[in-house]
Design an enzyme around this catalytic site. Structure first.
Site, short mmCIF file in Angstrom:
data_model
loop_
_atom_site.label_atom_id
_atom_site.label_comp_id
_atom_site.label_asym_id
_atom_site.label_seq_id
_atom_site.Cartn_x
_atom_site.Cartn_y
_atom_site.Cartn_z
CB CYS A 268 -1.56 5.75 3.98
SG CYS A 268 -3.28 5.20 3.90
CG HIS B 166 0.35 3.15 0.24
ND1 HIS B 166 0.75 4.01 -0.74
CD2 HIS B 166 -0.34 3.90 1.13
CE1 HIS B 166 0.33 5.23 -0.47
NE2 HIS B 166 -0.33 5.19 0.68
#
Length: 203
Positions: free
Chosen positions: A168, A152
């Protein structure tokens, strides 16, 4: 560059086999800016290891993400990765893609840092201040579904090249836009195991 040396280090994992959980790497998540002279812009690089086109390969020791292309080339992006104990290696696939995604912290995140995440337990709408940034690729696994791992964006470029996230992989908002438009649904993603202590590397 994703090289034959990486393939030797990673062994069968380069083919998605024998992926191990991240080891007990030691996190160093604070570094003077002068230790991080990264060529930040995405760039085309040659590869000297056989990798099929149309795959994402994340090499956490180098804070690098590769989107592979035909002709032994790849787009290279500098990233941030999960901090100690939160990085997860394995083979995944893109199960969803979202522009300006909403975000809800996981129960584990709230339990670890309630002072930071409890206020967002009901979720946060997409936008510049959202932790997922401008775009998000959602990592799924067969038999498991959504892993709650994401690739992301972030509006904090100072975190690139650091092990600071909740697991992440993060790119700048401009760079996730660049990657997002190239990656179709169901693309294969390899998150390689960490093989060294978390460090800051030059490009």
């Amino acid at each position: 560059m994703l090289t034959r040396r990486h393939a030797l280090i990673l062994g069968a994992s380069a083919l998605g086999l024998g992926m191990a959980d991240a080891g007990a790497a030691h996190e160093r998540d604070v570094a003077p800016p002068e230790t991080l002279p990264l060529p930040m812009e995405p760039r085309l690089v040659p590869m000297d290891v056989e990798v099929p086109p149309g795959e994402i390969h994340v090499v956490p020791d180098r804070f690098e993400l590769y989107w592979t292309l035909p002709g032994a080339q790849a787009w290279l992006y500098k990233i941030r990765v999960g901090r100690e104990g939160l990085y997860e290696s394995g083979r995944f696939y893109i199960g969803a893609k979202k522009e300006w995604p909403s975000w809800t912290p996981t129960p584990d995140m709230i339990a670890r840092e309630p002072e930071k995440y409890e206020q967002h337990k009901d979720g946060m709408e997409g936008g510049l201040n959202n932790p997922l940034g401008a775009r998000a690729l959602y990592l799924f696994q067969e038999g498991r579904g959504d892993t709650f791992l994401r690739i992301h964006g972030t509006n904090d470029p100072a975190t690139i090249g650091r092990a600071v996230s909740n697991g992440c992989a993060g790119l700048t908002n401009d760079h996730i836009r660049h990657l997002y438009d190239r990656v179709p649904m169901d693309s294969t993603v390899f998150l390689y195991p960490k093989t060294a202590a978390d460090t800051y590397t030059q490009g």
